[in-house]
Motif scaffolding. Structure first.
Motif: not given
Length: 131
Positions: A5-7, A12-21, A65-71
């Protein structure tokens, strides 16, 4: 599995495309196992989070996506030894001329501290390994 859930919330918060989709982000658990010593109820859960980005537009760099995932990973998991196998793997599948499906596998670990209460119920707390 609190980390899932945290991931999801982080991506969704960090990836603009996922925020809108947000419906384009599918996360499931594969290949889970429990490390348990046979005494007490506390244990460790090791599993692979399968992250599917459905219909990812080809004009968007996957690093969005990869950079927010690594963060997220470096803040929620213990560091890996320098020579160890990568905990993150990915594949892509071309769907059409304009989109792909990206599937990312991430090795995760969670600690569950648990005990039985006198009334027969259970008390447990899930801790991220890196904390």
């Amino acid at each position: 599995m609190k980390l899932i859930q945290s991931l999801r919330e982080h991506l969704i918060d960090k990836v603009e495309h996922l925020r809108t989709n947000p419906d384009r982000l599918i996360i499931s658990v594969d290949k889970g196992q429990m490390q348990w010593r046979g005494s007490g109820l506390s244990h460790r859960q090791d599993y692979v989070a399968a992250i599917e980005l459905d219909s990812w537009p080809e004009h968007l760099d996957a690093n969005h996506v990869f950079v927010p995932l690594l963060d997220w990973y470096q803040n929620h998991q213990d560091p890996r030894p320098a020579n160890s196998k990568s905990p993150i793997r990915y594949e892509t599948y071309v769907l059409s001329n304009g989109s792909t499906t990206v599937v990312i596998e991430v090795d995760l670990e969670e600690m569950v501290v648990a005990s039985a209460l006198p009334d027969g119920s259970y008390q447990f707390d899930v801790c991220q390994v890196g904390s």
